[in-house]
Design a protein around this motif. Structure first.
Motif, mmCIF file in Angstrom:
data_model
loop_
_atom_site.group_PDB
_atom_site.id
_atom_site.type_symbol
_atom_site.label_atom_id
_atom_site.label_comp_id
_atom_site.label_asym_id
_atom_site.label_seq_id
_atom_site.Cartn_x
_atom_site.Cartn_y
_atom_site.Cartn_z
ATOM 1 N N LEU A 134 -8.174 -13.005 1.367
ATOM 2 C CA LEU A 134 -6.869 -12.341 0.911
ATOM 3 C C LEU A 134 -7.388 -11.513 -0.408
ATOM 4 N N GLU A 135 -6.671 -10.335 -0.489
ATOM 5 C CA GLU A 135 -6.982 -9.368 -1.436
ATOM 6 C C GLU A 135 -6.736 -10.051 -2.665
ATOM 7 N N LEU A 161 2.361 -3.330 -0.504
ATOM 8 C CA LEU A 161 1.890 -1.921 -0.050
ATOM 9 C C LEU A 161 1.677 -1.499 -1.633
ATOM 10 N N VAL A 162 2.349 -1.690 -2.525
ATOM 11 C CA VAL A 162 2.148 -0.982 -3.902
ATOM 12 C C VAL A 162 0.694 -1.499 -4.333
ATOM 13 N N ALA A 163 0.591 -2.967 -4.340
ATOM 14 C CA ALA A 163 -0.671 -3.579 -4.679
ATOM 15 C C ALA A 163 -2.250 -2.945 -3.919
ATOM 16 N N THR A 164 -1.827 -2.713 -2.749
ATOM 17 C CA THR A 164 -2.950 -2.534 -1.813
ATOM 18 C C THR A 164 -3.123 -1.028 -1.856
ATOM 19 N N ARG A 165 -2.236 -0.283 -2.113
ATOM 20 C CA ARG A 165 -2.233 1.158 -1.946
ATOM 21 C C ARG A 165 -2.646 1.528 -0.744
ATOM 22 N N GLY A 224 -6.159 -6.864 8.372
ATOM 23 C CA GLY A 224 -5.312 -5.706 7.933
ATOM 24 C C GLY A 224 -5.434 -5.372 6.423
ATOM 25 N N ILE A 225 -4.506 -4.624 5.673
ATOM 26 C CA ILE A 225 -4.619 -4.280 4.441
ATOM 27 C C ILE A 225 -4.537 -5.454 3.360
ATOM 28 N N MET A 226 -4.504 -6.660 3.741
ATOM 29 C CA MET A 226 -4.369 -7.729 2.851
ATOM 30 C C MET A 226 -5.690 -8.616 2.978
ATOM 31 N N HIS A 227 -6.500 -8.129 3.662
ATOM 32 C CA HIS A 227 -7.651 -8.953 3.923
ATOM 33 C C HIS A 227 -9.042 -8.412 3.450
ATOM 34 N N PRO A 228 -9.761 -9.022 2.468
ATOM 35 C CA PRO A 228 -10.999 -8.200 2.090
ATOM 36 C C PRO A 228 -12.086 -8.582 2.990
ATOM 37 N N LEU A 229 -12.447 -7.765 3.836
ATOM 38 C CA LEU A 229 -13.437 -8.183 4.830
ATOM 39 C C LEU A 229 -14.738 -7.663 4.573
#
Length: 409
Positions: free
Chosen positions: A311-312, A148-152, A240-245
């Motif tokens: 993956l981000e 959560l911190v890394a993806t803000r 989701g937040i972890m996936h650079p789509l």
């Protein structure tokens, strides 16, 4: 093969089959495998709630020899609205605490296993294991609050992050064994959290579902209006937040008029943004489907020419995208969108079962190359299946869990 010195296992995790969350699906297969080995497994989980359309399930049932005890969730289903998600977490934690405490007292488990859904569920496992003299095994398939911190993705006050981190460190210290999915995650726990190296075990996931190579010529291509000469690139799973789509849509924009189609299957926090962008930019070669029944999902994977896994950057030390293993089992080459040092990116490049890119421009360039070198897709797909058989087959991975759970303390 270790013998079942462990008689009873207590598992606590918010998700469990038939819920769609990958953690719940994996937990169900681990428990079912251990039940066949003579372990009496009790699972404390929630009624299916991963999506708003999650199926109903009874409050108690025995499935594949596993005793499944479910916490009622009412209308708290789905993950797109943060207020619903957090309320669901709190409802499950309270219900799971009461239910798991009663089960631990009556059943006296030899081992307590928790995963990471929801945050702080490890506290329940650590406390009950200590109170009743059981071994505690902790399997955080994602590392929070670091993600959560890394993806803000959402704002968290510093005191909350500090408290969350301290609680996580207590859970990690309390565990006899910590299971993670990749070497990057292991380094994070050892170097960043102070967990002893010998306590952290790397066990990858297997394909869920585990597939076999099938003919590329599937009727579902016709249903979707995909011609025989078009390449089909499939992204299936959480958006989701972890996936650079967005790089996929960037590539689609650069490939207008080329015989290539992009198909997104699934749901998640980014889905609405992606759909709106496709509509705004008129990206006609991009389409979306919700999560599909397993039989149709299998057809979609078989019909695809390559599968996308994202993956981000920076998250390679915090998570591993498990859907990659399903695609490998099907003999489909992977196109990964992530940092080159990520576990899955290294796998596909070192083993020759796919490609890694980091931008939409690189993805578009790769696709143009594959349009003229389609036999390379076949070759790398064959290599994908070979790698899967060598390293990631279900029985191989489940036996690694069995060695940990069934080991004498």
């Amino acid at each position: 093969m270790p013998q079942a010195s462990v008689r009873k296992l207590l598992v606590v995790n918010q998700y469990y089959a038939p819920d769609l969350a990958s953690t719940g699906q994996l937990a169900a297969e681990i428990c079912g495998y251990l039940a066949k080995r003579g372990v009496e497994a009790h699972v404390v989980t929630a009624q299916p709630c991963y999506t708003a359309s999650s199926p109903e399930a009874p409050l108690y049932e025995a499935v594949n020899g596993v005793h499944v005890h479910r916490v009622p969730m009412g209308r708290l289903r789905g993950r797109e609205r943060m207020v619903v998600r957090v309320a669901g977490y709190l409802r499950f934690l309270w219900g799971a605490w009461r239910m798991a405490r009663k089960l631990a007292k009556s059943e006296r488990p030899d081992v307590v296993l928790t995963f990471h859904n929801p945050p702080f569920v490890g506290l329940i496992g650590a406390y009950l294991a200590h109170k009743y003299g059981a071994r505690f095994v902790y399997a955080p398939y994602d590392i929070h609050p670091d993600i959560l911190v890394a993806t803000r993705w959402t704002f968290l006050p510093r005191p909350i992050i500090w408290l969350w981190e301290r609680l996580n460190r207590w859970i990690l210290r309390s565990a006899e064994t910590v299971v993670v999915l990749g070497e990057g995650m292991r380094r994070t726990l050892v170097e960043g959290k102070g967990v002893p190296l010998d306590k952290v075990k790397v066990i990858p996931t297997w394909g869920r579902p585990e597939l076999k190579p099938m003919s590329h010529k599937q009727p579902i291509r016709g249903e979707l209006g995909i011609s025989e000469g078009e390449l089909l690139l499939l992204y299936s799973g959480n958006m989701g937040i972890m996936h650079p789509l967005d790089p996929i849509l960037d590539a689609a924009a650069l490939l207008r008029g080329e015989p290539v189609r992009f198909l997104f299957v699934g749901d998640g926090a980014k889905r609405q943004h992606l759909v709106k962008r496709v509509e705004k930019e008129g990206l006609d070669q991009v389409s979306f489907l919700p999560f599909q029944p397993e039989d149709r999902f299998i057809q979609l994977v078989a019909a695809s020419d390559a599968c996308l896994v994202a993956l981000e950057p920076g998250l390679e030390r915090l998570a591993v995208p498990s859907r990659a293993y399903t695609f490998l089992s099907a003999g489909r080459p992977l196109i990964t969108i992530m940092a080159p040092e990520a576990d899955i990116a290294r796998l596909v490049t070192e083993q020759g079962c796919g490609w890694n890119v980091t931008t939409g421009e690189e993805l578009a360039e790769l696709i143009r190359q594959l349009l003229s070198e389609r036999q390379e897709l076949v070759r790398r797909g064959e290599r994908a299946r070979a790698v899967y058989e060598e390293r990631f087959q279900r029985e191989r991975v489940l036996e690694q869990y069995a060695r940990i759970i069934l080991a004498q303390g």
